[in-house]
Write an enzyme that holds these catalytic residues in place. Structure first.
Site, PDB file in Angstrom:
ATOM      1  N   HIS A 104      -1.939 -61.455 -22.716  1.00 24.72           N
ATOM      2  CA  HIS A 104      -2.500 -62.231 -23.817  1.00 24.72           C
ATOM      3  C   HIS A 104      -3.495 -61.406 -24.626  1.00 24.72           C
ATOM      4  CE1 HIS A 104      -5.486 -64.956 -25.648  1.00 24.72           C
ATOM      5  NE2 HIS A 104      -4.415 -65.677 -25.948  1.00 24.72           N
ATOM      6  N   ARG A 107       4.820 -28.522 -25.554  1.00 25.78           N
ATOM      7  CA  ARG A 107       4.194 -27.716 -24.491  1.00 25.78           C
ATOM      8  C   ARG A 107       4.322 -28.413 -23.135  1.00 25.78           C
ATOM      9  NH1 ARG A 107       0.567 -27.765 -28.828  1.00 25.78           N
ATOM     10  NH2 ARG A 107       0.250 -25.737 -29.840  1.00 25.78           N
ATOM     11  N   SER A 128       2.262 -17.086 -33.597  1.00 23.73           N
ATOM     12  CA  SER A 128       1.434 -16.192 -34.424  1.00 23.73           C
ATOM     13  C   SER A 128       0.126 -15.801 -33.749  1.00 23.73           C
ATOM     14  CB  SER A 128       1.166 -16.820 -35.794  1.00 23.73           C
ATOM     15  OG  SER A 128       0.576 -18.103 -35.653  1.00 23.73           O
ATOM     16  N   CYS A 146       5.330 -21.514 -35.054  1.00 25.95           N
ATOM     17  CA  CYS A 146       4.481 -22.627 -34.642  1.00 25.95           C
ATOM     18  C   CYS A 146       3.040 -22.126 -34.582  1.00 25.95           C
ATOM     19  CB  CYS A 146       4.927 -23.191 -33.295  1.00 25.95           C
ATOM     20  SG  CYS A 146       5.329 -21.958 -32.048  1.00 25.95           S
TER      21      CYS A 146
END
Length: 796
Positions: free
Chosen positions: A421, A511, A703, A752
């Site tokens: 509820h 990941r 990167s 990424c």
């Protein structure tokens, strides 16, 4: 002379268009019995009294004038709500049954007993208001339900109490708030064979994710005994999530989540006394077990999709399992009224910037953040103490609490699940809530300043003090098209559904480490070598976490496959690239039992990590568990949009060893459409790109590591921070080179990282190079998508 309309109608003769006659609840039961029984959906037999029956009862006892007079006094301020409601209910309870009406109800009950081959069959007696469960108003929970009613006198008494419940204080308040005329709302009563859930289990089911509106899942809550405890939030139920699009394939088991709840008590039949039901504690075995097995979960989920397809809208359903026969039943179904009506073109997100100590956690309801003083209230008797604008903390709620819930800034409960509820009303009111915290009423105190955060996934947190946070409205109406695919970086399974509305092209980096750290918490080798562990404290913690699993390795495979499944399902059928574990040794050692299996290294960043672990005797058995989880995710759950990615792979020879180990563990590149990518984060990945491209289907450029290893700069060093530059000419040469080599070899390339979010010119550089995809955090998606669209225009 025309024959008078019947006072009762069997469910099989009702349709959903009969709401004016029998209310939404009973009309829906009839609709299912008539149309869905042939499709396998089971609904217990029964009949409904009509609105005409209600008006006949009112007329025979002269109640209309009494009700009108009492309500007139209420509106004039001459009487209070409690006094008015009590007087009207008393009038109903003292009223007599017209002979022809009671006779018809008793005759139908006798027929129900005959069909059941039982004397005094046990039935559920449920109220169904004639305006209940309409698209713009839900009367659900406003009137009463009575379970385990046996015998003719008990049935008539329960029916009379149902009529009286049309004038509970909360029902009167609700109708005034919604603008309904009390004298135009009638009440129908459903009399339905009981499924013996007191000997089995029961719960609630939604054909949509209740928090995010993600339409591709069925959410099921389950507890032992009768279902009222789940509805009321009096127990912490089991929770299951099932992926709808794959249910059609009987060979698959697309269960995304099986979360065991505490289930501390259950409602059962009382053998004697005034009340036909009672609550008793559950046994230790019941608390440790799941209420539903795999096949039962899938059966209910299939029924949910059948019911949703029939009605054409997401549905809110109640189910029961008969403990004598093992049969499953649907006992109620109504349209879901919150998520299905949310505006599709906008997405509001909240981000916590600074926060205090974590005090509590539970299930998050909604996705907002609220901060303010606490007001702890243990009982509905004390609701007058509530301070407007405070955060309400209580054990659980029922419809009597709604008036103060409307005045609260947020809600926290000790008990309850997503279908309780408190959860349902909080959603309807647009309030953040955290349910099932266990001990909020003990930990928190009046006037304490706290922050309630439902913005961090399916787990909600209560923080000490007033946190700093920001809210942002994302406009999804005008997202540009791009040739370059813009994907998401996701790690937290609990937050994956939150972003389903973003028009992303998949997940470029999921990941695995997040799932292992937060959902598993145990080093895989500690599970495999549990008996030989020396750390007794760690062993005790592992025993507690793996309770219910006969095989401790199965705990790892089950939790990992289902955690990753939520991420894969959120973007299905678009590709989801899952990176196999890439912990450093010091991070692995931090997992339970991990210290006994990890070497101490001076420089873990370039140490025993990534691919080198997968074929090493020190970790190969652990990697085998990772492979088993991915295989189950793709082949048993059925999410074949999953692509595997290998991190920190130093040489083509190492790649061959890893691919060989994967194949031995059931993951062979090319089989069943399996693609395998490699992280491009080491200069050797660029220098030998052609050789890597011969072994993998694509490259994902990391990167951060590529910059670190190209420039010889420790990315975590504050002293060298200004030298760490992803836009350095040497790094950009590396990126351009691998994109070119991969294209020539027919392999995909993606990046990424945050650079495209932080630097518009970097996004332009990647587009110039012809990269296939860029993967970013969800909150950066729109800005990067727009930057890429602009860059593509320039390139043309």
């Amino acid at each position: 002379m025309a024959k008078s309309a019947p006072f009762t109608i069997w469910f099989k003769s009702l349709r959903r268009a009969d709401v004016p006659k029998v209310g939404g609840k009973n009309a829906s039961l009839g609709e299912m019995v008539a149309n869905l029984s042939a499709k396998g959906v089971k609904v217990p037999d029964g009949f409904a009294t009509t609105a005409d029956a209600y008006w006949r009862f009112v007329e025979a006892n002269g109640l209309k004038e009494k009700i009108a007079a009492r309500l007139e006094s209420l509106d004039a301020g001459k009487a209070g709500l409690a006094e008015t409601g009590a007087a009207i209910r008393h009038a109903f309870l003292k009223a007599d049954w017209p002979v022809e009406l009671s006779g018809e109800i008793v005759a139908q009950y006798r027929e129900l007993c005959r069909r059941a081959k039982m004397e005094n069959a046990d039935v559920a007696v449920r109220s169904s208001a004639t305006a209940e469960d309409l698209p713009d108003a839900s009367f659900a929970g406003q009137q009463e339900t009575f379970l385990n009613i046996r015998g003719e006198d008990a049935l008539l008494d329960a029916c009379r109490r149902c009529y009286a419940s049309l004038f509970t204080d909360r029902a009167i308040s609700y109708r005034r708030a919604k603008g309904f005329d009390d004298m135009k709302v009638a009440l129908s009563i459903g009399v339905q064979r009981m499924a013996r859930a007191d000997l089995g289990g029961a719960g609630v089911m939604f054909s949509i994710d209740t928090e995010t509106g993600f339409p591709k899942v069925v959410l099921i809550n389950a507890a032992w005994g009768l279902g009222e405890n789940v509805v009321q939030g009096a127990v912490d139920p089991d929770e299951y999530a099932v992926f709808k699009p794959l249910l059609r394939d009987a060979a698959l088991s697309p269960i995304l989540e099986r979360k065991r709840g505490g289930k501390g008590r259950k409602m059962v039949y009382a053998s004697s006394g005034e009340h036909p039901t009672k609550n008793v504690p559950t046994s230790k075995a019941e608390r440790a077990a799941f209420v539903l097995d795999e096949e039962e979960i899938l059966t209910l989920a299939r029924w949910a999709t059948i019911i949703e397809d029939h009605y054409g809208v997401p549905m809110d359903m109640e189910w029961a399992k008969d403990g004598r026969t093992g049969e499953l039943f649907i006992v109620q179904a109504r349209p879901e009224t919150v998520q299905s009506r949310r505006e599709a073109g906008a997405l509001k997100t909240y981000r916590i910037q600074s926060k205090g100590r974590k005090l509590l956690s539970g299930l998050s309801i909604g996705d907002a953040v609220a901060a303010g003083p606490v007001c702890v209230i243990d009982s509905a008797r004390d609701i007058d103490r509530f301070v407007d604008g405070a955060i309400l903390a209580t054990k659980t709620t029922d419809p009597d609490w709604v008036p103060i819930m409307k005045r609260a800034k947020a809600i926290i409960t000790d008990h309850g699940g997503r279908t309780s509820h408190a959860a349902i009303v909080s959603r309807e009111l647009g309030l953040p809530a955290i349910v099932g915290t266990g001990d909020a009423t003990r930990v928190l105190h009046d006037e304490q300043e706290i922050t309630v955060s439902c913005a961090e996934g399916d787990e909600g947190f209560v923080y000490e003090g007033i946190a700093e946070f920001e809210a942002e409205e994302l406009d999804l109406a005008a997202v540009p098209e791009t040739r370059t695919k813009i994907m998401l970086n996701l790690a937290n399974p609990g937050a994956a559904f939150r972003w389903w509305r973003l028009p992303a092209d998949g997940v470029g980096l999921a990941r695995m480490e997040f799932v292992v750290t937060n959902h598993i918490k145990i080093h895989p080798m500690a599970l495999l070598g549990f008996d030989s562990l020396k750390d007794e404290e760690a062993k005790a913690e592992i025993e507690a976490l793996t309770e219910g699993y006969d095989d401790k390795a199965e705990y790892f495979v089950d939790r990992l496959s289902r955690g990753l499944a939520r991420i894969a399902a959120a973007r299905w059928p678009d590709p989801v690239i899952i990176r196999m574990s890439d912990f450093k040794t010091n991070e692995y050692a931090g997992l339970l039992g991990g210290a006994e299996f990890e070497p101490k290294e001076e420089n873990p960043m370039i140490g025993f990590r990534g691919a080198s672990r997968y074929y090493s005797p020190r970790y190969a058995p652990g990697f085998a568990l990772e492979c088993r989880a991915i295989k189950r995710l793709r082949e048993t759950i059925g999410l074949k949009n999953v692509i595997v990615m290998i991190p920190f792979c130093r040489s083509p020879g190492e790649a061959d060893r890893v691919l060989e180990v994967m194949a031995k563990n059931g993951l062979k590149r090319g089989e069943a459409g399996l693609k395998v990518f490699v992280m491009c984060e080491i200069p050797s990945n660029v220098i030998l790109a052609k050789e890597f491209a011969a072994r993998f289907d694509g490259f994902s450029i990391g990167s951060n590591d590529l910059t670190q290893l190209t420039l010889g700069v420790d990315r975590d060093s504050e002293a060298l921070a200004e030298l760490f530059d992803e836009q350095n000419a040497a790094v950009k040469w590396m990126i351009a080179r691998v994109i070119s080599e991969a294209r020539e070899a027919g392999a995909k390339t993606g990046l990424c990282g945050q650079a495209p979010s932080d630097h518009p010119e970097f996004a332009e550089f990647l587009v110039e190079c012809g990269i296939d995809s860029i993967s970013v955090s969800p909150d950066s998606f729109l800005s990067v998508k727009r930057r890429v669209a602009e860059a593509e225009k320039k390139k043309r």
